[in-house]
Design an enzyme around this catalytic site. Sequence first.
Site, mmCIF file in Angstrom:
data_model
loop_
_atom_site.group_PDB
_atom_site.id
_atom_site.type_symbol
_atom_site.label_atom_id
_atom_site.label_comp_id
_atom_site.label_asym_id
_atom_site.label_seq_id
_atom_site.Cartn_x
_atom_site.Cartn_y
_atom_site.Cartn_z
ATOM 1 N N LYS A 95 -5.032 -5.279 4.030
ATOM 2 C CA LYS A 95 -5.274 -5.270 5.481
ATOM 3 C C LYS A 95 -5.409 -3.848 6.008
ATOM 4 O O LYS A 95 -6.176 -3.595 6.938
ATOM 5 C CB LYS A 95 -4.105 -5.939 6.218
ATOM 6 C CG LYS A 95 -3.962 -7.412 5.979
ATOM 7 C CD LYS A 95 -4.848 -8.182 6.918
ATOM 8 C CE LYS A 95 -4.707 -9.674 6.680
ATOM 9 N NZ LYS A 95 -5.791 -10.424 7.290
ATOM 10 N N THR B 112 -12.441 8.297 3.097
ATOM 11 C CA THR B 112 -11.211 7.647 2.628
ATOM 12 C C THR B 112 -10.706 6.589 3.621
ATOM 13 O O THR B 112 -9.546 6.170 3.548
ATOM 14 C CB THR B 112 -10.091 8.692 2.373
ATOM 15 O OG1 THR B 112 -9.904 9.443 3.575
ATOM 16 C CG2 THR B 112 -10.431 9.621 1.234
ATOM 17 N N SER B 113 -11.596 6.167 4.526
ATOM 18 C CA SER B 113 -11.179 5.116 5.464
ATOM 19 C C SER B 113 -10.983 3.818 4.668
ATOM 20 O O SER B 113 -11.515 3.660 3.566
ATOM 21 C CB SER B 113 -12.235 4.912 6.550
ATOM 22 O OG SER B 113 -13.390 4.374 5.947
ATOM 23 N N HIS C 54 6.162 6.237 -7.870
ATOM 24 C CA HIS C 54 7.009 5.556 -6.875
ATOM 25 C C HIS C 54 8.479 5.869 -7.142
ATOM 26 O O HIS C 54 9.367 5.274 -6.520
ATOM 27 C CB HIS C 54 6.841 4.036 -6.968
ATOM 28 C CG HIS C 54 5.460 3.549 -6.660
ATOM 29 N ND1 HIS C 54 4.787 3.870 -5.519
ATOM 30 C CD2 HIS C 54 4.625 2.738 -7.363
ATOM 31 C CE1 HIS C 54 3.599 3.286 -5.521
ATOM 32 N NE2 HIS C 54 3.478 2.600 -6.628
ATOM 33 N N LYS D 224 3.618 0.336 -1.975
ATOM 34 C CA LYS D 224 2.869 -0.226 -0.840
ATOM 35 C C LYS D 224 2.971 0.588 0.457
ATOM 36 O O LYS D 224 2.865 0.053 1.557
ATOM 37 C CB LYS D 224 3.284 -1.686 -0.574
ATOM 38 C CG LYS D 224 3.370 -2.580 -1.776
ATOM 39 C CD LYS D 224 2.284 -2.406 -2.800
ATOM 40 C CE LYS D 224 0.929 -2.903 -2.360
ATOM 41 N NZ LYS D 224 -0.080 -2.624 -3.440
ATOM 42 N N THR E 18 -1.893 5.250 -2.755
ATOM 43 C CA THR E 18 -3.258 5.321 -3.310
ATOM 44 C C THR E 18 -4.185 6.053 -2.333
ATOM 45 O O THR E 18 -5.027 6.875 -2.728
ATOM 46 C CB THR E 18 -3.784 3.886 -3.552
ATOM 47 O OG1 THR E 18 -2.755 3.118 -4.185
ATOM 48 C CG2 THR E 18 -5.025 3.889 -4.405
HETATM 49 N N1 LIG Z 1 -7.686 3.963 3.356
HETATM 50 C C1 LIG Z 1 -6.659 3.213 3.722
HETATM 51 N N2 LIG Z 1 -6.350 3.055 5.045
HETATM 52 C C2 LIG Z 1 -5.299 2.278 5.416
HETATM 53 N N3 LIG Z 1 -4.510 1.602 4.543
HETATM 54 C C3 LIG Z 1 -4.773 1.734 3.235
HETATM 55 C C4 LIG Z 1 -5.846 2.529 2.759
HETATM 56 N N4 LIG Z 1 -5.858 2.461 1.411
HETATM 57 C C5 LIG Z 1 -4.846 1.643 1.057
HETATM 58 N N5 LIG Z 1 -4.202 1.196 2.142
HETATM 59 C C6 LIG Z 1 -3.077 0.249 2.196
HETATM 60 O O1 LIG Z 1 -1.927 0.785 1.545
HETATM 61 C C7 LIG Z 1 -1.162 -0.303 0.975
HETATM 62 C C8 LIG Z 1 -0.987 -0.073 -0.512
HETATM 63 O O2 LIG Z 1 -0.068 0.989 -0.683
HETATM 64 P P1 LIG Z 1 0.033 1.786 -2.048
HETATM 65 O O3 LIG Z 1 -1.245 2.417 -2.370
HETATM 66 O O4 LIG Z 1 1.221 2.665 -1.931
HETATM 67 O O5 LIG Z 1 0.299 0.610 -3.075
HETATM 68 S S1 LIG Z 1 0.793 0.755 -4.583
HETATM 69 O O6 LIG Z 1 2.252 0.530 -4.528
HETATM 70 O O7 LIG Z 1 0.452 2.073 -5.074
HETATM 71 O O8 LIG Z 1 0.118 -0.355 -5.300
HETATM 72 C C9 LIG Z 1 -1.954 -1.575 1.242
HETATM 73 O O9 LIG Z 1 -1.428 -2.094 2.470
HETATM 74 P P2 LIG Z 1 -1.635 -3.612 2.969
HETATM 75 O O10 LIG Z 1 -3.074 -3.729 3.342
HETATM 76 O O11 LIG Z 1 -0.739 -3.738 4.165
HETATM 77 O O12 LIG Z 1 -1.236 -4.512 1.852
HETATM 78 C C10 LIG Z 1 -3.359 -1.025 1.395
HETATM 79 O O13 LIG Z 1 -4.248 -1.856 2.067
#
Ligand SMILES: Nc1ncnc2c1ncn2[C@@H]1O[C@H](COP(=O)(O)OS(=O)(=O)O)[C@@H](OP(=O)(O)O)[C@H]1O
Length: 293
Positions: free
Chosen positions: A253, A220-221, A105, A51, A55
Amino acid sequence: MSELERIRIEGYNQELIHHRNILFPGFTNDLLKIKTMKLRPDDTFIIGYPKSGTTWTEEIVWLVENNLDYDKSLKTSHFERVLFLDKEPIIKIDQLPAPRVLKSHLPLEYLPDDIAKFCKVIYIMRNPKDVLVSYFSFVKWLKDLEFSGTLEDIVEHFSKNKILYGDWCDHVNKYFSNPDVLFICYEDLLEKQMETVKKIVEFLGKKKTDEEIEKLIEFTSFHKMKTNKSFGMIPKDWNEFIDKFDFKLFFRKGQIGNWVSHFTEKMSDFVDEIVKQKINPKIKVRYLPLKES
Ligand SMILES: Nc1ncnc2c1ncn2[C@@H]1O[C@H](COP(=O)(O)OS(=O)(=O)O)[C@@H](OP(=O)(O)O)[C@H]1O
């Protein structure tokens, strides 16, 4: 390395894997074989504690490595383009065409020795309070885990190594201390986008114009990724642990400081104290958006 065992942790629906005081999801495949996997010099590993924005980083890296092929990004499953090392059998990873972009991870000690000398490793760190809120939402929903406890339980687990992939400070400290790893922060990727994406592009040994990077940032936003259907194209063998998959839950979020709406003062102080005691003091952890910090 010592043997793996499968154990039950209160609150989780399924057995988890336990190895050397670290918990891994039950789906983790070939955990102890990863250490001796065959690396290739053109491999890129994207690593983060769960998290932390892995990704998001994967998508940026995959696009840079694949000549900004936006069309393919929209049409081919993200999970086929970037393989999840922790879950996929090594035999499948071995057969992937070059250049491989792999996600993990895993703590550094589970990866091949000198991995970052031999190929490219990018590590993304996110502040642990936002990680915990995001983690809590995810483990509640994931069919394999169906965590039934509260966020307060997760914060307590954080201090007792009862959280998946081990101690957050250890995880971060080890990657930070490896001079060959590119260490970036979620908060910078969100708020110092141009500078951070340029670092990634340069680290990958590619050249991109400012216009190309601007387009990459836009593509990638958070809102664009949330509507990129390639994240909803789940490999068939994942159905066993993702039921009724709504890929929008993957993009919850996407903010800095969402923890403020979920943490009590006690929970916040508790995490602050642990981090203060254990984190490498050279690491700057940012908990709030720039204008508020
Ligand atoms: N483009 C972009 N911009 C901003 N934030 C983003 C983006 N893509 C993924 N996210 C947020 O990253 C969180 C997920 O992290 P991971 O991808 O590492 O998750 S995982 O462990 O691989 O499932 C998760 O955070 P939270 O929204 O706080 O839950 C995603 O929303």
